[in-house]
Design an enzyme around this catalytic site. Sequence first.
Site, PDB file in Angstrom:
ATOM      1  N   GLU B 101       0.707  -1.209  -0.078  1.00 27.85           N
ATOM      2  CA  GLU B 101       0.193  -0.075  -0.008  1.00 27.85           C
ATOM      3  C   GLU B 101       0.864   1.168   0.168  1.00 27.85           C
ATOM      4  O   GLU B 101       0.501   2.381  -0.657  1.00 27.85           O
ATOM      5  CB  GLU B 101      -0.812   0.074   1.225  1.00 27.85           C
ATOM      6  CG  GLU B 101      -1.742   1.327   1.306  1.00 27.85           C
ATOM      7  CD  GLU B 101      -2.422   1.537   2.844  1.00 27.85           C
ATOM      8  OE1 GLU B 101      -1.824   1.307   3.819  1.00 27.85           O
ATOM      9  OE2 GLU B 101      -3.793   1.578   2.767  1.00 27.85           O
ATOM     10  N   ARG B 121      12.927   1.623   2.178  1.00 30.19           N
ATOM     11  CA  ARG B 121      11.787   1.143   1.384  1.00 30.19           C
ATOM     12  C   ARG B 121      11.595   1.407   0.046  1.00 30.19           C
ATOM     13  O   ARG B 121      10.606   1.298  -0.599  1.00 30.19           O
ATOM     14  CB  ARG B 121      10.343   1.402   2.461  1.00 30.19           C
ATOM     15  CG  ARG B 121      10.667   0.627   3.683  1.00 30.19           C
ATOM     16  CD  ARG B 121       9.030   0.986   4.401  1.00 30.19           C
ATOM     17  NE  ARG B 121       8.040   0.105   3.492  1.00 30.19           N
ATOM     18  CZ  ARG B 121       6.792   0.345   3.670  1.00 30.19           C
ATOM     19  NH1 ARG B 121       6.432   0.894   4.788  1.00 30.19           N
ATOM     20  NH2 ARG B 121       6.032  -0.515   2.930  1.00 30.19           N
ATOM     21  N   HIS B 196       1.124   5.893  10.743  1.00 31.21           N
ATOM     22  CA  HIS B 196       0.586   6.299   9.528  1.00 31.21           C
ATOM     23  C   HIS B 196      -0.742   7.105   9.877  1.00 31.21           C
ATOM     24  O   HIS B 196      -1.368   6.874  10.826  1.00 31.21           O
ATOM     25  CB  HIS B 196       0.239   5.389   8.410  1.00 31.21           C
ATOM     26  CG  HIS B 196       1.507   5.138   7.717  1.00 31.21           C
ATOM     27  ND1 HIS B 196       1.968   3.746   7.487  1.00 31.21           N
ATOM     28  CD2 HIS B 196       2.518   5.691   7.256  1.00 31.21           C
ATOM     29  CE1 HIS B 196       2.859   3.697   6.810  1.00 31.21           C
ATOM     30  NE2 HIS B 196       3.442   4.946   6.502  1.00 31.21           N
ATOM     31  N   VAL B 291       5.036  -5.233  13.188  1.00 23.65           N
ATOM     32  CA  VAL B 291       5.743  -4.350  12.447  1.00 23.65           C
ATOM     33  C   VAL B 291       4.917  -3.065  11.786  1.00 23.65           C
ATOM     34  O   VAL B 291       5.272  -2.731  10.626  1.00 23.65           O
ATOM     35  CB  VAL B 291       6.562  -5.027  11.347  1.00 23.65           C
ATOM     36  CG1 VAL B 291       7.805  -5.781  11.995  1.00 23.65           C
ATOM     37  CG2 VAL B 291       5.779  -5.871  10.474  1.00 23.65           C
ATOM     38  N   CYS B 297      -2.577  -2.283   4.525  1.00 24.72           N
ATOM     39  CA  CYS B 297      -1.104  -2.192   3.988  1.00 24.72           C
ATOM     40  C   CYS B 297      -0.607  -3.041   3.081  1.00 24.72           C
ATOM     41  O   CYS B 297       0.109  -3.105   2.235  1.00 24.72           O
ATOM     42  CB  CYS B 297      -0.027  -2.204   5.278  1.00 24.72           C
ATOM     43  SG  CYS B 297      -0.336  -0.993   6.600  1.00 24.72           S
TER      44      CYS B 297
END
Lengths: 890, 308
Positions: B101, B121, B196, B291, B297
């Site tokens: 995501e 990432r 987030h 995590v 996600c």
Amino acid sequence: MTTESGTDSEAKQHQQQQEESTGAPKENPKAAEAASPQNHPEQLPAAVGHSTPARKEQETQEDDQDSRQSSTSRLSRSPLKGVKKVKIMQCKVTLPDGSDYTLNVEKRIKGQVLFDKVCDHLNLLEKDYFGMTYRDLEKQKNWLDPTKDLKKQIRTGPWNFAFNVKFYPPDPSQLTEDITRYYLCLQLRDDVVSGRLPCSFATHTVLGSYTVQSELGDYDPEELGSDYVSELRFAPNQTKELEEKVMELHKTYKGMTPAEAEMHFLENAKKLSMYGVDLHHAKDSEGVEIMLGVCASGLLIYRDRLRINRFAWPKILKISYKRNNFYIKIRPGEFEQFESTIGFKLPNHRAAKRLWKVCVEHHTFFRLVSPEAPPKKFLTLGSKFRYSGRTQAQTRRASSQIMRPAPFFERSASKRYNMSRSLDGAPITENHESLMKDSDGDTNARGDIITTVTAEKKAEEEKAEQEDACAETTEPAAGSVMPLRQEPKDTEPPTEMVKHHTNISELKRSFLETDAGVPGLTEWERRLSSSPAHSARADEPPMIEPLDLRDDDSEEPTGDERKAEPKVIEAAGYLLNCTADSTVADGAPPSGPLEISPSATTDDDVFVAEEKTPSSQDDLSEKSVAKLVREEVTQAIIDKRGMLIILKEAEAETENLMSKMEDATQVKGSPKKAMASWVSEVARAEESEVFRVPTKETAKTFEETAKTFELSKLDVAQIALPGTAPLAVSTLGWVSSSVTSEKASTEKEQKILVATETIAAPQDCTGTEGGMVCPKETPVVHTETKTITYEAAVGDMNGDTDPGVLLSAQTITSETTSTTTTTHITKTVKGGISETRIEKRIVITGDSDIDHDEALAQAIKEAKEQHPDMSVTKVVVHKETEITAEEGED
Amino acid sequence: MLTDFPGCSAGSIVSPCYLSACQGENMAGLMAAFGCYTHAIVRGVPTSLAKEALRTGQAEVDSSKAQREHDAYVHVLRSTLGLEIVELPADETLPDCVFVEDAAVVCGDTALITRPGAESRRRETEAVKGALKELNLNIVEMADENATLDGGDVLFTGREFFVGLSKRTNQRGAEILADAFKDYAVSTVPVLEGLHLKSFCSMGGPGLIVIGSSEPAQKALKIMQQMSDHRYDKLTVPDDLAANCIYMNLPNKGQVLLHCPREEYPESAKVFEKLKDHMLVPVSNSEKVKVDGALTCCSVLINKKANN
């Protein structure tokens, strides 16, 4: 392309005559020449002040047969016309389809007349969503004020206008007529193509396909060919791919009527996030570039494309502007006790005013049931500007009455799309980025000036302010007694009064609501907590922080707000209060700083009278009897366009609160009809034709809505001052329709700025209400009287019935160096009992050297002595002090 | 301690179902029905996740359990809901890669390839971009090196975007998103706690925001409401992490809600279970959540029908 021929053109030549009188001296010879009937407009000197430049004319004539005809007809007719005639101006109006409509109008007409003519031409009945725009010297788009003379708005340059959508209906399907939707579509297409209404590729294709269907009808490869869409514009950067997608979609619409296609178009367009959002460049308190977007639901704050805040109308208690600052006062949030005021910097004063006006208008249109009556009292402070058209609610009601059969109209094949300019005459590239650039450019241009002027500017400004204030107060002194003016409109129908009352009651109710949560505090006290001076917290970096403090609104929307709607709507009466208003002369040098600096020669306007958070507020407020309403006088002396702007702000909020309290506790007879109407005053400078002084002059008008116009026509309400000399006053007419309907009451109105929030009004109330007797006499140097007599059933506002017949109202003003006292006397007959009610409003102006307490005490005392037989029922005090340090910086 | 809006108690949520069926075709640009999906991009769980994936907590991750949960998740999407699944292989050098995501934001026919806030990432976007290209979406890339954006910070409500300004997402990233999706208002919301924006909220239906009950979550919601021209209902769940659920509106299935199971968040699950109009699908996520991976996600949902 159409032109109104004959009738208008006949008088064309008179325009030249007028030019002669209004044009700059050096142009006179030419203008005089032009005045001869032989002259064609083409021969007009391009530079003639108010005229349409020759270039313009030629253009029109070239592409407009009718125009040519009109000029010939003018020739033949001109001898018939008398010596003295109405002056005619040619207007070019860019219509929604991009074509130009040229028409001739009398020079003196109001904006409304032109607007109506164009609407007639367009066969448009649902007019209220639309308006006319013109570009000022800075190329900024301004809305033509329908209530004001065209010539006062278009001060220079050609009379070019554009017909635009002013209020984008949130739900276009509720429009009554297809023709209205058609014009809305045309506007939106232009918005899209110009980039003002950003949308995705997919949306471009959808909107484009409906456009094609509406304009060209069903897809027909034989008739249309394969490339038929490329002549239409759908997007700022139109690609082949887009056109192909449009065609693909178009093929699927077989049988869809143009009206249906437009409906689909609108249903899509209205969902775009920028639909109907009027963007204005600004900076936040930290100097970060942002955009303020005014829309139907409120005010949106953008940083780049991101929305960083939003203030729904119900959330906004007040909007105001001062100089180049624009302020909104925010209703306190759930966890917040006090209102906060958030300030934004606009590129210049005009921009601030423009934004303010647009806000006033949008708020009124979308939020109110009926327009708020402009402040009637001549002593109300701030701008008199109000939206005077119909609100959405009214226009919907009105259009539901439209009975005519759907008019036939031709959907022109988008002339505009091949043209390189957009509907409103702006460069087609106008989108966010380019706007940004524009503004940057402006800023830079100004920056230069600033650097030269800066050093002294501020001090100068301050000084000048004071001087001006002095000048203002002293001017009558020297001018001896002003001629008392009999209001020419003595027979003014009572309707206004009635309206006015309604308004007051609205105000009060609104304040009840507003204040319910925090009893005992006045607006002014709360304001302190966050007046721009130290409201940094309110506009902290992302402007987001205040949000959670104000989230009561977020609760409201879900349930409460809807229910509360009617109330809220009424409440709005209080909302729009402006700090200042002025008409800036277009002739002013396009330099920001100069505009705001009050030196008497070059600037048009000075704005002050803002709530200022006094550093010394504590001590002052403790006593809180003193009052300081700052008055600002500006003299704009621009060749032949003198303006004197007097700006005072004194707000009625305290009074509202107080009157409410009274309402709650007392029964009739109390001076409950408080003075909510002293909300704002504007003295607007008007162009003076009669009293024009060659180089410098100051014309001052206290306009009173309807009356105003009459007055100005009569050239009555003007003062001409030679130069800056504050003493010579030739004429002054004041109009006032201020009304109070009950009981005698004396009112002192002031701004209170209290640091200790708790002290506030309640205290003042009790303290003063018993009646104040103070010793001393202030020399009355100058007095003006204004009398209005009428009989009217004055509607009651608090539901406590009791109209009473108003017999007379009289306003007397006296001024000394530091105080201005306005006495307003109303006599009413109610239930057989005649009542005299006197409101006194005393404005004490001066800097901190003056002992305001003392001055006020004097004033009150004086009032007392003047009317020994009357009792003081109420005293309201507003005090406003200023922090000079906060001021006037750019 | 549910604090719902008046008239919207947990028991009687009336989510306005104004869009009950997928529409497509002409309405492509703006009107695509909210929650209509045909495809989902998922990615395998690398074994490196257990040890190396970024996390805000310290809990031990059971790698094989994480794998099992993920398989179940994909199974639900594919078999239960009938979505077409594009399954990308795990990349061991990208321990967080299962959380696709964050790598892309898809709305309508446009896919914005993000620039994830965590340096480690960034390369995750490559594979995702490839998959999106395969699906013929218009790819917009975030080239600006000052911009960061994690998809987990992007809440699309059907009418507008909210972008959380968090440790992973900055203003510039949000701006680029706004540029990519011009039809919609894009409002920024500060994320004060949690990784987030969607660590404590998500959409539970058109116009229904599911929100955690923590103070930061509630605050964020208030901001969202203030910023919005639209009205939303809210469904408050006791656990912030449980507020992350997946809403879909699927042909033949109607409104579907993937949410936390009872075992993980009993109280929150109860709230979901009161929803009457939704087909409720509890999906376990006990390992990935360690995590900071929530339900949303692990997939990028796409509606290909709307893009014809």
